[in-house]
Write an enzyme that holds these catalytic residues in place. Structure first.
Site, PDB file in Angstrom:
ATOM      1  CG  ASP A   1      -0.360   0.067   2.266  1.00 22.00           C
ATOM      2  OD1 ASP A   1       0.563  -0.610   2.368  1.00 22.00           O
ATOM      3  OD2 ASP A   1      -1.132   0.272   3.782  1.00 22.00           O
ATOM      4  CB  SER A   2       4.131   1.840   0.312  1.00 18.17           C
ATOM      5  OG  SER A   2       4.874   0.422  -0.469  1.00 18.17           O
TER       6      SER A   2
ATOM      7  CG  ASP B   1      -0.218  -4.549   1.760  1.00 17.89           C
ATOM      8  OD1 ASP B   1       0.422  -4.846   2.599  1.00 17.89           O
ATOM      9  OD2 ASP B   1       1.287  -3.162   1.822  1.00 17.89           O
TER      10      ASP B   1
ATOM     11  CE  LYS C   1       2.166  -6.199   3.923  1.00 23.58           C
ATOM     12  NZ  LYS C   1       2.524  -5.020   5.195  1.00 23.58           N
TER      13      LYS C   1
ATOM     14  CD  GLU D   1      -0.445  -1.409   8.267  1.00 24.79           C
ATOM     15  OE1 GLU D   1      -0.632  -1.251   9.598  1.00 24.79           O
ATOM     16  OE2 GLU D   1       0.426  -1.511   7.476  1.00 24.79           O
TER      17      GLU D   1
ATOM     18  CD  GLU E   1       7.433  -0.655   8.159  1.00 22.18           C
ATOM     19  OE1 GLU E   1       7.701   0.314   8.020  1.00 22.18           O
ATOM     20  OE2 GLU E   1       5.883  -1.102   8.028  1.00 22.18           O
TER      21      GLU E   1
END
Length: 277
Positions: A49-50, A88, A118, A120, A187
Site C-alpha cells: 500500500d506504499s 496489501d 498481507k 497489519e 518493521e
C-alpha cells in the site's frame, strides 16, 4: 524435460519452508515492467500500500484504496512467472470484522490472481487472519511499525524501545503465527527485539528497519534504486541513483528538442520509395 528452476512458481508454503534457511529476498513492485525486471531475482514481491505514496503522491499509505491495490496487483501478476506475489489489504478493508476481512481478501485474490494477502496488526487482528486462512487464503502478517496506524500514533515511531513494548511485540508476533500466517513482516523495530522474535517464531520473519537476523529482508523498490524524490528512510541502502539518471535524461532530451536535434532523420518516417536524406 524438467522445468528450469528459475521458472518454478514460489508459493507461500515454500516461503514458510524457508524458515532458518537461505535469506528470503523481498521487494515491493507496483507495475508490470518493474515486476518483469525484479521477478528473476526476488523470492517474494509485495504490492504494498506504499504505492499510494510512491506512485500516487499521498502523504501516507492511508491513500491506498481497494481499487488501487487491485489495479497494481493485476499489473504485477502480469509481469511475474516465479516470485510469490502478495498484495496489501488497504486500510479500512479488514479492521471492522473478520467477515469484512474475508470478503476483502477474497476480492483481492479473485481479481488479481495473487498468491497471498498481507494485513497489519497483531493480537488485535488475529481473528481476521484466522478467518482468511481458514478460507484457504494465505496471509502474511505485519507487526512493529504499522504505516496504516501512523495518524493514530502521531507519526512513524520505532517500536521495541521499552521492555513493555518488546513484550507486546512478541505477543503480536506469536498471535500472528498462531492465527496461521505463513510469514510476518517486522518493521521499524529495534534490532535485538526483532532478532529475538525471529528466534522464537516457527514462521519466517521479513525485516524492514529491523534486524539482519530476520529470515528475509524487504525494501520499497523506489527506495532501493534511488528513485525516491522525498525523504529516504534511515534503513534504506540505495543500490542505484535513478534520480540523477532520470533528471539527466530529461535535461538532455529537453536540450535536443529545443535545439531541433531530436527527432533526427532516423526517428521519422518517409513516403514509400523515398529514403532519408
Amino acid at each position: 524435460m524438467a522445468e528450469h528452476p528459475a521458472e518454478v512458481q514460489i508459493t507461500p508454503e515454500a516461503i514458510r519452508g524457508r524458515k532458518g534457511g537461505a535469506p528470503i529476498v523481498c521487494l515491493t513492485a507496483y507495475t508490470y515492467p518493474v515486476a518483469r525486471l525484479l521477478d528473476p531475482h526476488a523470492d517474494l514481491l509485495l504490492v504494498g500500500d506504499s504505492v499510494a505514496m510512491v506512485l500516487h503522491g499521498h502523504a501516507t499509505t492511508l491513500g491506498a484504496t481497494m481499487e488501487m491495490m487491485i489495479m497494481h496487483g493485476q499489473a504485477v501478476m502480469r509481469g511475474c512467472r516465479r516470485a510469490c506475489v502478495v498484495v496489501d489489504m488497504p486500510a479500512g478493508s479488514y479492521e471492522d470484522s473478520a467477515g469484512q476481512a474475508l470478503v476483502s481478501a477474497r476480492r483481492i485474490m479473485d481479481e488479481t490472481g495473487c498468491h497471498a494477502v498481507k494485513l497489519e496488526g497483531g493480537t488485535d487482528m488475529a481473528d481476521r487472519i484466522t478467518a482468511i486462512v481458514d478460507a484457504g487464503i494465505p496471509v502474511m502478517g505485519h507487526i512493529g511499525l504499522q504505516p496504516q496506524s501512523v495518524e493514530k500514533e502521531g507519526g512513524y515511531k520505532i517500536k521495541g524501545r521499552t521492555q513493555e513494548d518488546s513484550k507486546r511485540l512478541l505477543a503480536d508476533a506469536q498471535a500472528v503465527e498462531k492465527a496461521g500466517a505463513f510469514s510476518v513482516v517486522i518493521e521499524g523495530t529495534v534490532e535485538p527485539v526483532a532478532a529475538d522474535i525471529t528466534r522464537r517464531l516457527s514462521i519466517p520473519t521479513i525485516g524492514i528497519g529491523a534486524s539482519a537476523q530476520c529470515d528475509g529482508q524487504i525494501l520499497v523498490i523506489d527506495d532501493a534504486i534511488g528513485l525516491t524524490v522525498d525523504r529516504v528512510p534511515k534503513f534504506v541502502r540505495e543500490y542505484a541513483d535513478l534520480r540523477s539518471a532520470v533528471a539527466d535524461a530529461a535535461q538532455r532530451y529537453a536540450a535536443d528538442v529545443r535545439a531541433r536535434r531530436f527527432p533526427g532523420p532516423e526517428h521519422v518516417f518517409q513516403p514509400k520509395g523515398k529514403s532519408a536524406p
